[in-house]
Write an enzyme that holds these catalytic residues in place. Structure first.
Site, PDB file in Angstrom:
ATOM      1  N   LYS A 179       5.055   1.599  -2.980  1.00 25.70           N
ATOM      2  CA  LYS A 179       4.991   3.273  -3.710  1.00 25.70           C
ATOM      3  C   LYS A 179       4.949   3.482  -5.376  1.00 25.70           C
ATOM      4  O   LYS A 179       5.919   2.032  -5.897  1.00 25.70           O
ATOM      5  CB  LYS A 179       5.812   3.791  -2.955  1.00 25.70           C
ATOM      6  CG  LYS A 179       5.346   5.625  -3.490  1.00 25.70           C
ATOM      7  CD  LYS A 179       4.837   5.403  -2.001  1.00 25.70           C
ATOM      8  CE  LYS A 179       4.771   7.569  -1.801  1.00 25.70           C
ATOM      9  NZ  LYS A 179       4.040   7.704  -0.159  1.00 25.70           N
ATOM     10  N   LYS A 228       5.630   2.797   8.100  1.00 28.15           N
ATOM     11  CA  LYS A 228       4.173   3.430   8.666  1.00 28.15           C
ATOM     12  C   LYS A 228       3.156   2.917   8.789  1.00 28.15           C
ATOM     13  O   LYS A 228       2.363   3.054  10.070  1.00 28.15           O
ATOM     14  CB  LYS A 228       4.303   4.660   7.379  1.00 28.15           C
ATOM     15  CG  LYS A 228       3.285   5.456   7.699  1.00 28.15           C
ATOM     16  CD  LYS A 228       2.490   6.442   6.633  1.00 28.15           C
ATOM     17  CE  LYS A 228       4.201   7.417   5.865  1.00 28.15           C
ATOM     18  NZ  LYS A 228       3.878   7.468   4.763  1.00 28.15           N
ATOM     19  N   SER A 247      -6.836   5.942   4.010  1.00 30.56           N
ATOM     20  CA  SER A 247      -6.715   5.105   3.018  1.00 30.56           C
ATOM     21  C   SER A 247      -7.756   3.487   3.817  1.00 30.56           C
ATOM     22  O   SER A 247      -8.334   3.010   2.820  1.00 30.56           O
ATOM     23  CB  SER A 247      -5.626   4.873   2.310  1.00 30.56           C
ATOM     24  OG  SER A 247      -5.667   5.839   1.531  1.00 30.56           O
ATOM     25  N   LYS A 264       0.611  -1.345  -0.025  1.00 26.76           N
ATOM     26  CA  LYS A 264      -0.181  -0.223  -0.020  1.00 26.76           C
ATOM     27  C   LYS A 264       0.884   0.906  -0.256  1.00 26.76           C
ATOM     28  O   LYS A 264       1.806   1.190   0.806  1.00 26.76           O
ATOM     29  CB  LYS A 264      -0.432   0.155   1.064  1.00 26.76           C
ATOM     30  CG  LYS A 264      -1.817   1.252   1.160  1.00 26.76           C
ATOM     31  CD  LYS A 264      -2.912   1.022   0.644  1.00 26.76           C
ATOM     32  CE  LYS A 264      -4.312   1.878   0.989  1.00 26.76           C
ATOM     33  NZ  LYS A 264      -3.856   2.288  -0.219  1.00 26.76           N
ATOM     34  N   THR A 267      -4.886  13.297   5.868  1.00 25.77           N
ATOM     35  CA  THR A 267      -3.043  13.485   6.372  1.00 25.77           C
ATOM     36  C   THR A 267      -2.699  14.455   7.250  1.00 25.77           C
ATOM     37  O   THR A 267      -2.469  14.725   8.374  1.00 25.77           O
ATOM     38  CB  THR A 267      -2.268  13.120   5.399  1.00 25.77           C
ATOM     39  OG1 THR A 267      -3.109  12.331   4.361  1.00 25.77           O
ATOM     40  CG2 THR A 267      -1.125  13.043   4.990  1.00 25.77           C
ATOM     41  N   ASN A 315      -2.205  19.262  -0.207  1.00 28.70           N
ATOM     42  CA  ASN A 315      -2.838  18.301  -0.244  1.00 28.70           C
ATOM     43  C   ASN A 315      -2.664  18.398   1.284  1.00 28.70           C
ATOM     44  O   ASN A 315      -3.712  18.566   2.430  1.00 28.70           O
ATOM     45  CB  ASN A 315      -3.509  16.886  -0.740  1.00 28.70           C
ATOM     46  CG  ASN A 315      -3.942  15.572   0.292  1.00 28.70           C
ATOM     47  OD1 ASN A 315      -3.890  15.652   1.862  1.00 28.70           O
ATOM     48  ND2 ASN A 315      -5.060  15.534  -0.114  1.00 28.70           N
TER      49      ASN A 315
HETATM   50  P1  NAD Z   1       0.788  18.035  -3.464  1.00 26.70           P
HETATM   51  O1  NAD Z   1       1.244  17.779  -4.869  1.00 26.70           O
HETATM   52  O2  NAD Z   1      -0.612  17.250  -3.285  1.00 26.70           O
HETATM   53  O3  NAD Z   1       1.093  19.320  -2.701  1.00 26.70           O
HETATM   54  C1  NAD Z   1       2.622  19.130  -2.685  1.00 26.70           C
HETATM   55  C2  NAD Z   1       3.318  21.252  -2.196  1.00 26.70           C
HETATM   56  O4  NAD Z   1       4.438  21.094  -2.434  1.00 26.70           O
HETATM   57  C3  NAD Z   1       2.980  21.539  -3.959  1.00 26.70           C
HETATM   58  O5  NAD Z   1       2.158  22.936  -2.487  1.00 26.70           O
HETATM   59  C4  NAD Z   1       3.352  22.087  -4.272  1.00 26.70           C
HETATM   60  O6  NAD Z   1       3.764  23.936  -4.883  1.00 26.70           O
HETATM   61  C5  NAD Z   1       5.205  22.248  -2.469  1.00 26.70           C
HETATM   62  N1  NAD Z   1       5.905  22.281  -3.628  1.00 26.70           N
HETATM   63  C6  NAD Z   1       6.608  21.414  -4.539  1.00 26.70           C
HETATM   64  N2  NAD Z   1       8.419  21.788  -4.415  1.00 26.70           N
HETATM   65  C7  NAD Z   1       8.485  22.422  -3.569  1.00 26.70           C
HETATM   66  C8  NAD Z   1       9.407  22.799  -3.133  1.00 26.70           C
HETATM   67  N3  NAD Z   1      10.759  22.760  -3.741  1.00 26.70           N
HETATM   68  N4  NAD Z   1       9.193  23.867  -1.669  1.00 26.70           N
HETATM   69  C9  NAD Z   1       7.836  24.384  -1.301  1.00 26.70           C
HETATM   70  N5  NAD Z   1       7.462  23.718  -1.806  1.00 26.70           N
HETATM   71  C10 NAD Z   1       7.316  22.194  -2.405  1.00 26.70           C
HETATM   72  O7  NAD Z   1       1.693  16.744  -2.674  1.00 26.70           O
HETATM   73  P2  NAD Z   1       0.795  15.579  -0.522  1.00 26.70           P
HETATM   74  O8  NAD Z   1       0.182  14.745  -1.430  1.00 26.70           O
HETATM   75  O9  NAD Z   1       0.327  17.388  -0.422  1.00 26.70           O
HETATM   76  O10 NAD Z   1       2.459  15.769  -0.287  1.00 26.70           O
HETATM   77  C11 NAD Z   1       3.463  16.430   0.341  1.00 26.70           C
HETATM   78  C12 NAD Z   1       3.802  15.774   1.143  1.00 26.70           C
HETATM   79  O11 NAD Z   1       3.212  15.010   1.910  1.00 26.70           O
HETATM   80  C13 NAD Z   1       5.455  14.795   0.511  1.00 26.70           C
HETATM   81  O12 NAD Z   1       6.596  14.392   1.361  1.00 26.70           O
HETATM   82  C14 NAD Z   1       4.198  13.278   0.331  1.00 26.70           C
HETATM   83  O13 NAD Z   1       5.021  12.046   0.231  1.00 26.70           O
HETATM   84  C15 NAD Z   1       3.668  13.887   1.733  1.00 26.70           C
HETATM   85  N6  NAD Z   1       2.429  12.527   2.033  1.00 26.70           N
HETATM   86  C16 NAD Z   1       1.553  12.580   1.700  1.00 26.70           C
HETATM   87  C17 NAD Z   1       0.013  12.307   1.911  1.00 26.70           C
HETATM   88  C18 NAD Z   1      -1.057  12.520   0.843  1.00 26.70           C
HETATM   89  O14 NAD Z   1      -2.262  11.416   1.881  1.00 26.70           O
HETATM   90  N7  NAD Z   1      -1.249  12.986  -0.165  1.00 26.70           N
HETATM   91  C19 NAD Z   1       0.045  11.139   2.670  1.00 26.70           C
HETATM   92  C20 NAD Z   1       0.878  10.802   3.617  1.00 26.70           C
HETATM   93  C21 NAD Z   1       2.664  11.614   3.158  1.00 26.70           C
END
Ligand code: NAD
Length: 425
Positions: free
Chosen positions: A115, A103, A358, A79, A199, A230
């Protein structure tokens, strides 16, 4: 135990996979007899690399590189999310898959770790091109995914829309509608209430538990957030709803600061109309990386890996780092923060709210019976609090960082499963 180094990635590039391996090294002395099996954590179970050719809007054909990694499946199906980003590499996807193993075990959901990702900048593609890319990728990884095998979800660059296309493509290929093949999909097609903010909500619960442990007050606490997608957006809204003050926010377009506080709802409207936080009129622009070093109580990295490093860890001015992103702090930076008395609530528990809901979504899909949002949020908080309490206990008893404590809890669960299952054949 004898094992050869993996030949398919360089061991010297100091990438996310090497960071993960270093984290496993740090936990190994605490695993007792289970350390015998630790090599299982250092090797992905299987890796699929796919070519994704798609027809572009101008009639040409473009090829993209895609991955799906199963790091471990002892505790259940693989997952983990799917990332669309131009810097995606095999090393990164391997590390992200491994962090999912840790996790999922840390919060006790019955999954292994997986992943996926595509090396692509989705902002340069049209909606139609992204749809064709998503559908072809889903077909290519179709030999690995399925509700009992591997269940993808959103990550950086993907969201509900892509999950709907993935579900539809898989369903078309096998001949019947299969909502349980992905999570994080729209509620109308079997998604779960509460998944969108899960999250960020979990990050907030992690901060709230840290505040209780340290005797801090969340009301009025200053919060800086890197990334407004997100995770960062939901975290910002939930902190704001609990009267914390969002003083700095950044995304790929830039960073902004306002000591008096930024209203994340108003900022979201600005982002929706302009494409990013840059130019938000009710805050000052600051250099992008300064979001990590402004004075605050809670720092929430919620963008990408390797943001807090040896180079800037000594400048961080928060009391607690709550890792919304996966892998934002390098091991060297971890040590600097620890020396400076800054607490880090690590990714492998702090951002587990997404996979927890999830899991709820997957269970609801199997039963075709859906819960209320209040039920979901309450169960999410309970699971997060239980996991954090277990981690805190190990942290205090064994005098290790919260990260090593989480790895002790999780690696023990994974390797106990290995010991019980035995070695096939
Ligand atoms: P997303 O694509 O929705 O958002 C990413 C954000 O980061 C955007 O606002 C983007 O503009 C910004 N960003 C990208 N590069 C950047 C930089 N160099 N400096 C500053 N901001 C930057 O992605 P997400 O789903 O919010 O995921 C963000 C992090 O959280 C990732 O590491 C992801 O693996 C982790 N994560 C996400 C989830 C989930 O449910 N979506 C769950 C656990 C962990």
């Amino acid at each position: 135990m004898r094992s050869e180094p993996l030949s398919y990635i360089s061991s010297e590039n100091n990438g996310p996979w090497e960071i993960y391996l270093e984290q496993v090294e740090r936990v190994t002395p605490y695993l007792g007899k289970l350390a015998y099996w630790v090599e299982d954590l250092k090797r992905p179970k299987r890796i699929l690399i796919v070519d994704i050719p798609i027809r572009m809007d101008d009639g040409s054909v473009a090829h993209f590189e895609g991955y799906r990694v199963h790091h471990n499946t002892f505790r259940g199906p693989a997952k983990g999310g799917v990332r669309y980003h131009p810097d995606v590499t095999l090393s990164e996807v391997m590390a992200l898959a491994a962090w999912m193993t840790i996790k999922n075990a840390a919060v006790g959901v019955p999954y292994g770790g997986g992943k996926g990702g595509i090396r692509v900048d989705p902002r340069k593609l049209s909606t139609g091109e992204i749809e064709r890319l998503t559908r072809r990728y889903t077909s290519e990884i179709g030999i690995l995914i399925g509700p009992n095998k591997d269940i993808p979800a959103p990550d950086v660059g993907t969201a509900e829309r892509e999950m709907a296309w993935m579900m539809d493509t898989y369903s078309m290929n096998i001949g019947h509608t299969t909502p349980g093949v992905v999570t994080g999909k729209p509620v109308q097609v079997g998604g779960s209430l509460g998944r969108r903010d899960a999250t960020g909500r979990g990050v907030f619960v992690a901060a709230a538990v840290a505040a209780e442990k340290l005797g801090m007050n969340l009301e009025g606490a200053r919060v800086a957030i890197q990334g407004f997608g997100n995770v960062g957006n939901a975290a910002a809204r939930i902190f704001h709803d609990h009267k914390a003050r969002i003083v700095a926010v950044s995304d790929v377009t830039g960073a902004i600061y306002n000591e008096a506080g930024i209203d994340p709802y108003d900022l979201t409207q600005h982002v929706q109309s302009t494409g990013g936080v840059r130019g938000y009129p009710k805050a000052e622009p600051i250099p992008a990386m300064d979001v990590l070093t402004v004075p605050c109580e809670f720092l929430i990295p919620a963008a990408l890996e390797k943001q807090i490093t040896e180079a800037n860890a000594w400048k961080v001015q928060c009391k607690v780092v709550v890792e919304g992103a996966n892998g934002p702090t390098t091991p060297a930076a971890d040590d600097i923060l620890a020396e400076r008395g800054i607490l880090v609530v690590p990714d492998v528990v702090a951002n587990a709210g997404g996979v927890t809901v999830s899991y709820f979504e997957w269970v609801q899909d199997f039963n075709s019976y859906f819960w209320t949002e209040a039920e979901i949020n309450q169960r999410l908080e309970q699971i997060m609090r239980n996991a954090l309490e277990a981690v805190w206990q190990v942290h205090e008893e064994r005098k290790v960082s919260l990260r090593t404590a989480t790895y002790i809890v999780a690696a023990t669960r994974v390797l106990e499963s290995r010991a019980l299952l035995g070695l096939y054949p």
